[in-house]
Design a protein around this motif. Structure first.
Motif, PDB file in Angstrom:
ATOM      1  N   GLU A 193       0.844  -1.175   0.000  1.00  0.00           N
ATOM      2  CA  GLU A 193       0.000   0.000   0.000  1.00  0.00           C
ATOM      3  C   GLU A 193       0.893   1.244   0.000  1.00  0.00           C
ATOM      4  O   GLU A 193       1.982   1.244   0.563  1.00  0.00           O
ATOM      5  CB  GLU A 193      -0.901   0.005   1.234  1.00  0.00           C
ATOM      6  N   PHE A 194       0.437   2.279  -0.642  1.00  0.00           N
ATOM      7  CA  PHE A 194       1.171   3.538  -0.726  1.00  0.00           C
ATOM      8  C   PHE A 194       2.486   3.416  -1.501  1.00  0.00           C
ATOM      9  O   PHE A 194       3.434   4.154  -1.249  1.00  0.00           O
ATOM     10  CB  PHE A 194       1.432   4.098   0.681  1.00  0.00           C
ATOM     11  N   THR A 195       2.550   2.457  -2.427  1.00  0.00           N
ATOM     12  CA  THR A 195       3.708   2.335  -3.317  1.00  0.00           C
ATOM     13  C   THR A 195       3.385   3.031  -4.629  1.00  0.00           C
ATOM     14  O   THR A 195       2.330   2.819  -5.215  1.00  0.00           O
ATOM     15  CB  THR A 195       4.031   0.854  -3.575  1.00  0.00           C
ATOM     16  N   ASN A 196       4.315   3.872  -5.086  1.00  0.00           N
ATOM     17  CA  ASN A 196       4.103   4.683  -6.283  1.00  0.00           C
ATOM     18  C   ASN A 196       5.404   4.818  -7.058  1.00  0.00           C
ATOM     19  O   ASN A 196       6.482   4.492  -6.546  1.00  0.00           O
ATOM     20  CB  ASN A 196       3.642   6.099  -5.892  1.00  0.00           C
ATOM     21  N   ALA A 197       5.298   5.309  -8.296  1.00  0.00           N
ATOM     22  CA  ALA A 197       6.483   5.815  -8.977  1.00  0.00           C
ATOM     23  C   ALA A 197       6.837   7.130  -8.296  1.00  0.00           C
ATOM     24  O   ALA A 197       6.002   8.030  -8.193  1.00  0.00           O
ATOM     25  CB  ALA A 197       6.189   6.033 -10.461  1.00  0.00           C
ATOM     26  N   MET A 198       8.076   7.232  -7.797  1.00  0.00           N
ATOM     27  CA  MET A 198       8.460   8.357  -6.957  1.00  0.00           C
ATOM     28  C   MET A 198       9.790   8.947  -7.420  1.00  0.00           C
ATOM     29  O   MET A 198      10.455   8.387  -8.293  1.00  0.00           O
ATOM     30  CB  MET A 198       8.554   7.897  -5.495  1.00  0.00           C
ATOM     31  N   PRO A 199      10.207  10.086  -6.841  1.00  0.00           N
ATOM     32  CA  PRO A 199      11.506  10.656  -7.220  1.00  0.00           C
ATOM     33  C   PRO A 199      12.613   9.615  -7.178  1.00  0.00           C
ATOM     34  O   PRO A 199      12.708   8.836  -6.223  1.00  0.00           O
ATOM     35  CB  PRO A 199      11.712  11.755  -6.171  1.00  0.00           C
ATOM     36  N   ALA A 200      13.443   9.606  -8.199  1.00  0.00           N
ATOM     37  CA  ALA A 200      14.479   8.583  -8.319  1.00  0.00           C
ATOM     38  C   ALA A 200      15.416   8.575  -7.116  1.00  0.00           C
ATOM     39  O   ALA A 200      15.961   7.524  -6.748  1.00  0.00           O
ATOM     40  CB  ALA A 200      15.271   8.791  -9.610  1.00  0.00           C
ATOM     41  N   GLN A 201      15.611   9.735  -6.492  1.00  0.00           N
ATOM     42  CA  GLN A 201      16.552   9.786  -5.381  1.00  0.00           C
ATOM     43  C   GLN A 201      16.096   8.965  -4.187  1.00  0.00           C
ATOM     44  O   GLN A 201      16.916   8.558  -3.375  1.00  0.00           O
ATOM     45  CB  GLN A 201      16.814  11.227  -4.976  1.00  0.00           C
ATOM     46  N   PHE A 202      14.785   8.679  -4.066  1.00  0.00           N
ATOM     47  CA  PHE A 202      14.326   7.806  -2.987  1.00  0.00           C
ATOM     48  C   PHE A 202      14.908   6.402  -3.148  1.00  0.00           C
ATOM     49  O   PHE A 202      15.270   5.749  -2.167  1.00  0.00           O
ATOM     50  CB  PHE A 202      12.798   7.720  -2.974  1.00  0.00           C
ATOM     51  N   ALA A 203      14.944   5.931  -4.393  1.00  0.00           N
ATOM     52  CA  ALA A 203      15.453   4.583  -4.659  1.00  0.00           C
ATOM     53  C   ALA A 203      16.957   4.495  -4.429  1.00  0.00           C
ATOM     54  O   ALA A 203      17.506   3.397  -4.335  1.00  0.00           O
ATOM     55  CB  ALA A 203      15.124   4.173  -6.090  1.00  0.00           C
ATOM     56  N   ASN A 204      17.632   5.643  -4.344  1.00  0.00           N
ATOM     57  CA  ASN A 204      19.081   5.673  -4.154  1.00  0.00           C
ATOM     58  C   ASN A 204      19.482   5.708  -2.686  1.00  0.00           C
ATOM     59  O   ASN A 204      20.677   5.825  -2.375  1.00  0.00           O
ATOM     60  CB  ASN A 204      19.676   6.894  -4.847  1.00  0.00           C
ATOM     61  N   ASP A 205      18.517   5.626  -1.794  1.00  0.00           N
ATOM     62  CA  ASP A 205      18.809   5.706  -0.358  1.00  0.00           C
ATOM     63  C   ASP A 205      19.025   4.333   0.260  1.00  0.00           C
ATOM     64  O   ASP A 205      18.400   3.341  -0.138  1.00  0.00           O
ATOM     65  CB  ASP A 205      17.655   6.378   0.386  1.00  0.00           C
ATOM     66  N   LEU A 206      19.864   4.315   1.265  1.00  0.00           N
ATOM     67  CA  LEU A 206      19.960   3.138   2.132  1.00  0.00           C
ATOM     68  C   LEU A 206      18.621   2.907   2.826  1.00  0.00           C
ATOM     69  O   LEU A 206      17.865   3.853   3.050  1.00  0.00           O
ATOM     70  CB  LEU A 206      21.020   3.371   3.208  1.00  0.00           C
ATOM     71  N   PRO A 207      18.314   1.678   3.189  1.00  0.00           N
ATOM     72  CA  PRO A 207      17.116   1.455   4.004  1.00  0.00           C
ATOM     73  C   PRO A 207      17.245   2.187   5.342  1.00  0.00           C
ATOM     74  O   PRO A 207      18.281   2.101   6.010  1.00  0.00           O
ATOM     75  CB  PRO A 207      17.107  -0.066   4.227  1.00  0.00           C
ATOM     76  N   TRP A 208      16.215   2.915   5.718  1.00  0.00           N
ATOM     77  CA  TRP A 208      16.264   3.656   6.977  1.00  0.00           C
ATOM     78  C   TRP A 208      16.161   2.724   8.182  1.00  0.00           C
ATOM     79  O   TRP A 208      16.491   3.098   9.309  1.00  0.00           O
ATOM     80  CB  TRP A 208      15.134   4.687   7.042  1.00  0.00           C
ATOM     81  N   TRP A 209      15.721   1.465   7.954  1.00  0.00           N
ATOM     82  CA  TRP A 209      15.376   0.555   9.055  1.00  0.00           C
ATOM     83  C   TRP A 209      16.535  -0.357   9.473  1.00  0.00           C
ATOM     84  O   TRP A 209      16.299  -1.357  10.170  1.00  0.00           O
ATOM     85  CB  TRP A 209      14.188  -0.319   8.654  1.00  0.00           C
ATOM     86  N   LEU A 210      17.751  -0.060   9.101  1.00  0.00           N
ATOM     87  CA  LEU A 210      18.849  -0.991   9.384  1.00  0.00           C
ATOM     88  C   LEU A 210      19.023  -1.265  10.875  1.00  0.00           C
ATOM     89  O   LEU A 210      19.568  -2.304  11.260  1.00  0.00           O
ATOM     90  CB  LEU A 210      20.154  -0.457   8.787  1.00  0.00           C
ATOM     91  N   LEU A 211      18.578  -0.363  11.722  1.00  0.00           N
ATOM     92  CA  LEU A 211      18.582  -0.610  13.172  1.00  0.00           C
ATOM     93  C   LEU A 211      17.195  -0.984  13.669  1.00  0.00           C
ATOM     94  O   LEU A 211      16.979  -1.118  14.883  1.00  0.00           O
ATOM     95  CB  LEU A 211      19.078   0.623  13.927  1.00  0.00           C
TER      96      LEU A 211
END
Length: 455
Positions: free
Chosen positions: A313-331
């Motif tokens: 849910e809430f998945t969309n085509a989004m700014p490309a820079q989002f896909a270039n991020d590390l996962p925020w949930w690593l901790l």
């Protein structure tokens, strides 16, 4: 982190409880409905409930085999009512697209429909395969004595097992980063041509949260359409942040200095768009799932093989820079929680080694993947996003409730603050503070009255 509206939270709990009661009373009709939809010849059996953040699911089993499915309904309250149909349609489209174009283990959608098609008009629904596995976050988190304790990555976790998890998630992210569309928004498949395209506005996690928990006027999103520039999308986010600050009655409490710091943070965020929000401004916008995290993944507890990725849910085509991020949930625990507790350095001490571990996992995946040929690697783009601070800008842009904390702790530079705001903006201070103090006074009286009534 900015607080939620207490009264809105209470109302959500009431709506969710009322909906759960409706589901319980309708179990027989729901099972019959699933049975008919799947042609099970009246052999369906109820197998129990599953509750998530936004949905309630019923397990329905085929009485003559081991086959069973989930029928899932979005919960009123947790999901803004008028958006429930839109949310479900968008998610089904994404799930079907991912099954067509990736190797990500996404449940097969057996059937779906909108509210008008559902049993007893309970709401839009998805009937999907039941997927085996254990919640991956349970397998990664530090053991706790109470469910009230915060979830955090187990510091003593077996490194080989974590590497294997990271490699699987890295492969999912690499695949998603190559699923590109020419606009920012929700995707859909044309029934006639069979072609996939962006067909509407990007309905996001934050939009739902800010409307249900932050008193944001939903009608202000009514005219929102898809975007063909990332910078236009970020400008819209900045306007949303300012409106949220103005309308949520308890967001700044009765502390004038704190209220003004939030005003400045949100206006300064907008000033960062030319620097951080114009990367790959036009062109290809990949699919991005803000909730792609272990809580929404199932895994085999023995092998740590991920068996299912859920909740698109809430998945969309989004700014490309989002896909270039590390996962925020690593901790596992959200970065904004660390920042709101004043523990930025502690966060960095723990996060940076995991960041390096994940990037190494991505590099191993890239080395085996033909997707990486002929262009800058995703691992390199992840490192650049972190080193430039864009990771924090992107994270802030997706959360109306955390943007202030993230700005001051991670994006603010010494000597800036009010200094980058023009005189007309600074002249709004007195009027803004008066409005917020009056708002909070009314909110406090309403909350106290509500609590007395509840007793």
């Amino acid at each position: 982190m900015a607080p939620y509206d207490f009264i809105a939270e209470k109302n959500i709990k009431g709506e969710r409880l009322a909906f759960a009661r409706r589901l319980i009373q309708a179990i027989g009709d729901i099972v019959s409905f699933v049975d008919n939809r799947l042609g099970w010849n009246r052999s369906g059996k109820f197998g129990g409930f599953f509750k998530g953040s936004f949905n309630i699911s019923l397990d329905v089993k085929h009485g003559e085999s081991d086959e069973h499915v989930l029928i899932r309904f979005p919960s009123p309250g947790n999901v803004y009512g008028p958006w429930r149909d839109e949310k479900v349609k968008n998610e089904v489209m994404v799930m079907n697209y991912l099954r067509e174009h990736t190797s990500i283990p996404v449940p097969c959608v057996r059937s779906w429909g909108l509210t008008e098609e559902s049993p007893q008009q309970l709401g839009p629904f998805i009937i999907m395969d039941f997927m085996e596995g254990q919640d991956l976050s349970d397998l990664l988190q530090q053991p706790t004595e109470s469910k009230e304790e915060p979830i955090i990555l187990d510091p003593d976790i077996d490194e080989a097992r974590l590497d294997f998890v990271y490699e699987q998630v890295a492969s999912f992210m690499l695949e998603l980063s190559h699923l590109e569309f020419p606009r920012i928004g929700a995707i859909s498949k044309d029934a006639t041509s069979g072609q996939w395209a962006v067909a509407g506005r990007p309905l996001t996690y934050d939009m739902n949260e800010v409307v249900t928990l932050g008193c944001y006027p939903a009608d202000q999103f009514a005219t929102m359409v898809s975007f063909d520039r990332a910078s236009d999308y970020f400008e819209a986010r900045a306007r949303c942040f300012q409106t949220h600050l103005e309308v949520q009655r308890n967001i700044a409490g009765d502390d004038e200095d704190f209220a003004w710091s939030q005003f400045v943070a949100r206006r300064c965020f907008a000033k960062l768009i030319p620097t951080h929000g114009t990367i790959d401004d036009v062109g290809a916008f990949p699919l991005f799932c803000d909730d792609l995290r272990p809580t929404n993944m199932l895994a085999d507890p023995e092998t740590m093989r991920i068996t299912a990725v859920l909740d698109f849910e809430f998945t969309n085509a989004m700014p490309a820079q989002f896909a270039n991020d590390l996962p925020w949930w690593l901790l596992l625990k959200q970065p904004a929680v660390w920042l709101s507790d004043g523990k930025m350095q502690e966060f960095l001490n723990l996060f940076v080694p995991r960041k390096e571990q994940f990037i190494r996992a991505m590099e191993r995946v890239e080395a085996k993947s033909p997707l990486s040929a002929g262009q800058p690697t995703l691992s390199a783009r992840m490192r650049e996003s972190w080193d430039s601070g864009r990771f924090w800008f992107n994270l802030a842009s997706r959360s109306s409730f955390d943007v202030d904390e993230i700005y001051w702790e991670a994006l603010h530079k010494e000597g800036l603050g009010e200094g980058i705001l023009d005189r007309p903006t600074l002249a709004e201070k007195e009027k803004f503070l008066k409005q917020k103090m009056n708002q909070f006074d009314r909110y406090r009286r309403e909350k106290e009255s509500d609590m007395r009534f509840a007793k």
